[in-house]
Design a protein around this motif. Structure first.
Motif, PDB file in Angstrom:
ATOM      1  N   VAL B 342       0.875  -1.163   0.000  1.00 29.00           N
ATOM      2  CA  VAL B 342       0.000   0.000   0.000  1.00 29.00           C
ATOM      3  C   VAL B 342       0.918   1.220   0.000  1.00 29.00           C
ATOM      4  O   VAL B 342       1.825   1.311   0.826  1.00 29.00           O
ATOM      5  N   LEU B 343       0.687   2.120  -0.931  1.00 30.39           N
ATOM      6  CA  LEU B 343       1.551   3.303  -1.056  1.00 30.39           C
ATOM      7  C   LEU B 343       1.161   4.333   0.005  1.00 30.39           C
ATOM      8  O   LEU B 343       0.020   4.805   0.035  1.00 30.39           O
ATOM      9  N   VAL B 344       2.090   4.665   0.866  1.00 30.03           N
ATOM     10  CA  VAL B 344       1.840   5.642   1.936  1.00 30.03           C
ATOM     11  C   VAL B 344       2.679   6.893   1.674  1.00 30.03           C
ATOM     12  O   VAL B 344       3.886   6.799   1.464  1.00 30.03           O
ATOM     13  N   ALA B 345       2.026   8.063   1.654  1.00 31.88           N
ATOM     14  CA  ALA B 345       2.737   9.315   1.411  1.00 31.88           C
ATOM     15  C   ALA B 345       2.350  10.331   2.485  1.00 31.88           C
ATOM     16  O   ALA B 345       1.285  10.242   3.085  1.00 31.88           O
ATOM     17  N   MET B 346       3.241  11.290   2.710  1.00 28.06           N
ATOM     18  CA  MET B 346       3.109  12.196   3.870  1.00 28.06           C
ATOM     19  C   MET B 346       2.937  13.666   3.477  1.00 28.06           C
ATOM     20  O   MET B 346       3.723  14.201   2.705  1.00 28.06           O
ATOM     21  N   THR B 347       1.914  14.288   4.035  1.00 32.75           N
ATOM     22  CA  THR B 347       1.759  15.740   3.952  1.00 32.75           C
ATOM     23  C   THR B 347       1.754  16.269   5.400  1.00 32.75           C
ATOM     24  O   THR B 347       1.957  15.508   6.331  1.00 32.75           O
ATOM     25  N   THR B 348       1.515  17.566   5.553  1.00 30.20           N
ATOM     26  CA  THR B 348       1.513  18.103   6.918  1.00 30.20           C
ATOM     27  C   THR B 348       0.225  18.825   7.261  1.00 30.20           C
ATOM     28  O   THR B 348      -0.350  19.521   6.422  1.00 30.20           O
ATOM     29  N   GLN B 349      -0.231  18.631   8.483  1.00 34.84           N
ATOM     30  CA  GLN B 349      -1.451  19.285   8.954  1.00 34.84           C
ATOM     31  C   GLN B 349      -1.219  20.745   9.343  1.00 34.84           C
ATOM     32  O   GLN B 349      -2.164  21.440   9.718  1.00 34.84           O
ATOM     33  N   THR B 350       0.017  21.215   9.208  1.00 36.93           N
ATOM     34  CA  THR B 350       0.245  22.649   9.425  1.00 36.93           C
ATOM     35  C   THR B 350      -0.285  23.463   8.242  1.00 36.93           C
ATOM     36  O   THR B 350      -0.275  24.694   8.289  1.00 36.93           O
ATOM     37  N   ILE B 351      -0.728  22.784   7.190  1.00 43.31           N
ATOM     38  CA  ILE B 351      -1.233  23.413   5.960  1.00 43.31           C
ATOM     39  C   ILE B 351      -0.107  24.130   5.226  1.00 43.31           C
ATOM     40  O   ILE B 351       0.220  23.789   4.101  1.00 43.31           O
ATOM     41  N   ASN B 352       0.470  25.145   5.844  1.00 40.94           N
ATOM     42  CA  ASN B 352       1.527  25.921   5.225  1.00 40.94           C
ATOM     43  C   ASN B 352       2.887  25.286   5.476  1.00 40.94           C
ATOM     44  O   ASN B 352       3.120  24.679   6.519  1.00 40.94           O
ATOM     45  N   GLY B 353       3.770  25.473   4.501  1.00 43.06           N
ATOM     46  CA  GLY B 353       5.131  24.974   4.672  1.00 43.06           C
ATOM     47  C   GLY B 353       5.318  23.639   3.991  1.00 43.06           C
ATOM     48  O   GLY B 353       4.388  23.073   3.423  1.00 43.06           O
ATOM     49  N   ARG B 354       6.520  23.153   4.074  1.00 39.42           N
ATOM     50  CA  ARG B 354       6.968  21.992   3.336  1.00 39.42           C
ATOM     51  C   ARG B 354       7.222  20.838   4.291  1.00 39.42           C
ATOM     52  O   ARG B 354       7.662  21.043   5.404  1.00 39.42           O
ATOM     53  N   VAL B 355       6.940  19.632   3.818  1.00 35.59           N
ATOM     54  CA  VAL B 355       7.345  18.435   4.545  1.00 35.59           C
ATOM     55  C   VAL B 355       8.861  18.278   4.378  1.00 35.59           C
ATOM     56  O   VAL B 355       9.382  18.474   3.289  1.00 35.59           O
ATOM     57  N   ASN B 356       9.557  17.975   5.465  1.00 33.61           N
ATOM     58  CA  ASN B 356      10.982  17.655   5.373  1.00 33.61           C
ATOM     59  C   ASN B 356      11.268  16.522   6.338  1.00 33.61           C
ATOM     60  O   ASN B 356      11.365  16.720   7.546  1.00 33.61           O
ATOM     61  N   MET B 357      11.380  15.324   5.775  1.00 34.69           N
ATOM     62  CA  MET B 357      11.489  14.138   6.616  1.00 34.69           C
ATOM     63  C   MET B 357      12.943  13.708   6.822  1.00 34.69           C
ATOM     64  O   MET B 357      13.213  12.563   7.174  1.00 34.69           O
ATOM     65  N   ASN B 358      13.862  14.666   6.629  1.00 35.15           N
ATOM     66  CA  ASN B 358      15.278  14.382   6.883  1.00 35.15           C
ATOM     67  C   ASN B 358      15.795  15.044   8.151  1.00 35.15           C
ATOM     68  O   ASN B 358      16.904  14.749   8.587  1.00 35.15           O
ATOM     69  N   VAL B 359      14.997  15.918   8.749  1.00 39.79           N
ATOM     70  CA  VAL B 359      15.503  16.704   9.877  1.00 39.79           C
ATOM     71  C   VAL B 359      15.511  15.898  11.172  1.00 39.79           C
ATOM     72  O   VAL B 359      16.502  15.856  11.891  1.00 39.79           O
ATOM     73  N   TYR B 360      14.393  15.251  11.491  1.00 42.61           N
ATOM     74  CA  TYR B 360      14.285  14.519  12.757  1.00 42.61           C
ATOM     75  C   TYR B 360      14.266  13.008  12.517  1.00 42.61           C
ATOM     76  O   TYR B 360      13.874  12.545  11.440  1.00 42.61           O
ATOM     77  N   SER B 361      14.638  12.282  13.544  1.00 47.69           N
ATOM     78  CA  SER B 361      14.720  10.818  13.427  1.00 47.69           C
ATOM     79  C   SER B 361      13.381  10.213  13.018  1.00 47.69           C
ATOM     80  O   SER B 361      13.322   9.253  12.252  1.00 47.69           O
ATOM     81  N   ASN B 362      12.285  10.788  13.511  1.00 48.82           N
ATOM     82  CA  ASN B 362      10.959  10.274  13.186  1.00 48.82           C
ATOM     83  C   ASN B 362      10.736  10.267  11.672  1.00 48.82           C
ATOM     84  O   ASN B 362      10.304   9.257  11.102  1.00 48.82           O
ATOM     85  N   GLY B 363      11.050  11.368  11.033  1.00 51.53           N
ATOM     86  CA  GLY B 363      10.877  11.469   9.584  1.00 51.53           C
ATOM     87  C   GLY B 363      11.783  10.489   8.845  1.00 51.53           C
ATOM     88  O   GLY B 363      11.372   9.869   7.858  1.00 51.53           O
ATOM     89  N   ARG B 364      13.008  10.352   9.323  1.00 57.16           N
ATOM     90  CA  ARG B 364      13.939   9.434   8.656  1.00 57.16           C
ATOM     91  C   ARG B 364      13.460   7.985   8.793  1.00 57.16           C
ATOM     92  O   ARG B 364      13.492   7.220   7.839  1.00 57.16           O
ATOM     93  N   GLU B 365      12.957   7.657   9.986  1.00 58.79           N
ATOM     94  CA  GLU B 365      12.433   6.295  10.188  1.00 58.79           C
ATOM     95  C   GLU B 365      11.244   6.024   9.277  1.00 58.79           C
ATOM     96  O   GLU B 365      11.107   4.947   8.709  1.00 58.79           O
TER      97      GLU B 365
END
Lengths: 418, 418
Positions: B342-365
């Motif tokens: 199942v293809l899972v993709a990530m957006t953000t509930q902050t509405i504004n701004g960009r997803v960046n999943m390299n900054v914190y360990s959670n995003g990298r995991e």
């Protein structure tokens, strides 16, 4: 000159003293000054470098500051739950693990000494995306203990991802006469643009004000100008990276706090504190955890809602469209929830504005199916409130209270210019 | 003098001609003038009333206008799907059911005659909360037919609740050289503050511009000043009731359109049209409907994600927190989705701004678990895009395309001031 060293840099016409910070540009030295403000200095312009204190000193080797309490200042407890704002202090002390004693804080942000008598305590060390309802309870318990031990204001250092959920939870759980200020940072201290120090200074200042209630304090603009104090049930993270990511929704912030002059300018009426009851805290930390938040979208299937009902969920917040609508494809699921005494309440995915389920037939039908309009309440606040209500009241009473104001989460009218 | 009558009202120093509208105040007559603008007139000040045309005439009794095409103007087709903006026309013709012929439109907003040669067509009559993916396809088919029959610009009258989902769907489905402008209204025509007429005028104007692509046009401010043309994949409804509810996110609007002067001021670069291919339309209306949009929250349970996987869902958009995170409590569900392709993709509930999943360990995991960052894409757009990709590509290719720009939904850099 290494990162962490406290240095004096002589330039042609001026001198800077401060702690050497990591710099993104190898031609520039970034110095954090005692004011908490960073300055970038062109290496070529530095005439002389004096290392006043080496940053290499092991953390536990630092002598205690033995600061005496200033009787003119209030006693503020800073409780750390983790997140970017707390990582600043880690960096300054050179510790990989959290360090959040009063001494660590004062060494990192010496200016705090002039604002309040500081006590620091680590209660958790997690990224806020991993905050759980049980940690909200743990935080409420820690707040109670601090207040009963003499804290006249509380600052909670928190990661920003879910800080507004926690602020909301504490708003419903903690009744006290003391200001409780959640504070975070959008940029970690290893970046020259870190907002951690100024936010902490302004949060501690806000915690010394004669107000009560739960608030969030963050940068009010992208620049280092002014911080905003937001009501805990009216605030939301609205940008993933900007320093002024937190905004009051359907309301103005409570106050502007200038972290340089320490001036607090109130923008609207605030709950003032009763000093005679300053040590009294009443907690209500009962939460029904079988509550879900569902964002609706075109074609969303009723089977999804049935899954929650069949799996023991007691309450559902629907983040509907426009004035509080769902597709008709979802009606069957809503009927099923209603038949099974699952409390369903409606917010809007427009974020701003009020739910009004009397305008269109869709909203009226949903109300006939038992869906409760959440008025001008944010989805995240409604989610937390429903956990709180179902944890404390019978179904019928919880349903009635859902659309009534308890902790500032619902206003009778909203400022359309917000 | 009844609602719907076309009247001339004489006052002390002036005269108003227009259609009598319902008024919320019984001491005031509201007149919709030919300009599309409403004026409220104190009944006490009216010296004389002349009924020029009775509104009682049955709709089908109105004689055809037999307007000839103006060869200097472009041919614009207005397709109605329903919603508040279309209800205006219903009201004007006295019809309970939708009426959206060119004559109806011209009678309601005569000014359109000066902007384009208008053709009207009803393709649906639903509240937009009931829009379904199959109706997106129906709309795309209707657009193709109009363009192949000579339409040089398309206006889609649409309810506002889900207008941005439809704009996004058409952006991925329709390839043509013709501008496709979705337009709505936040206030129905029975209210003096209706924005319907001005929005339609500005939308028709925008449809005559030499641009291509899918856009949303709505009021740019709360007042009747300027309308904004938004890129179809960069716009979102951000207020439940304000007339300027639609905002471009992480981007500026494409243009300002002044509905009075008809001036179009471009605010950034726009895709210009190739006139030589004006009748060419390529549709790709394949959609995988087993796609869900899930907003995450503190403590969200992995069992929820497993439900979708077990029920045949092929793709999931997670609206995460901050830079694109989920609680660790959700990791098990994400692993389960990944194991089951199942293809899972990530957006953000902050509405504004960009997803960046390299900054914190959670995003990298999460990335290690196969979750695709959706960059600066809105959740609603990501949801539609995933339906489009899974309807047209194999899993691996869909996964690669998810984080690449196809229809303006992803920008390499975002304007942090937006």
């Amino acid at each position: 000159m290494d990162i962490g060293d406290f240095v004096k840099l002589e330039l042609e016409n001026t001198t800077y003293s401060g702690t050497v910070m990591p710099s993104l540009n190898e031609d520039t030295v970034v110095i954090k000054m005692k004011s908490g403000y960073n300055v970038g200095i062109d290496k070529k312009k530095i005439k002389n470098i004096e290392i006043l204190e080496s940053g290499d000193k092991p953390k536990y080797g630092l002598p205690p500051l033995n600061l005496e309490k200033n009787p003119k200042l209030k006693n503020i407890s800073i409780l750390s739950t983790g997140g970017t704002v707390a990582s600043r202090v880690d960096y300054k002390t050179g510790a990989v693990h959290p360090a959040f004693t009063a001494d660590d804080l004062i060494r990192a942000v010496p200016e705090l000494m002039d604002v309040a008598n500081i006590k620091g305590k680590v209660i958790l060390n997690i990224l806020s995306e991993n905050m759980l309802p049980k940690y909200w309870v743990m935080t409420a318990d820690a707040i109670k203990e601090e207040i009963e031990n003499g804290a006249e204001g509380i600052v909670i250092a928190h990661g920003t991802d879910t800080m507004h959920y926690t602020a909301s939870a504490l708003s419903f759980m903690v009744n006290s006469e003391v200001p409780i200020i959640l504070v975070g940072a959008q940029r970690s201290s290893d970046r020259p643009s870190s907002d951690a120090a100024l936010n902490i200074i302004a949060a501690v200042k806000a915690a010394t004000e004669p107000i009560k209630g739960v608030y969030v304090l963050m940068h009010g603009e992208t620049g280092d100008t002014v911080c905003h104090l937001h009501e805990g049930t009216k605030v939301r993270k609205l940008h993933s990276s900007r320093r002024d990511a937190f905004k009051s929704v359907n309301e103005t912030p409570i106050a502007e706090v200038n972290p340089f002059t320490k001036k607090v300018t109130y923008l609207r009426e605030v709950k003032s504190q009763d000093r005679s009851k300053i040590k009294e805290v009443v907690l209500n930390t009962n939460l029904e955890e079988k509550v879900a938040l569902i964002k609706v979208y075109p074609g969303i299937d009723s089977e999804i809602l049935k899954f929650y009902v069949d799996n023991g969920y007691k309450g559902i917040i629907l983040e509907g469209t426009g004035l509080g609508h769902t597709p008709e494809t979802f009606f069957e699921g809503i009927d099923y929830a209603n038949e099974n005494n699952v409390l369903v309440a409606m917010t809007t995915q427009t974020i701003n504005g009020r739910v009004n389920m009397n305008v269109y037939s869709n909203g009226r039908e949903l109300q006939a199916k038992g869906v409760i309009p959440c008025e001008d309440m944010l989805s995240e606040v409604a989610f937390v409130k429903l956990m709180h209500l179902l944890g404390n009241y019978e179904f019928k009473e919880a349903k009635e209270l859902m659309s009534k104001n308890i902790a500032g989460e619902i206003n009778e009218s909203i400022n359309l210019e917000c």
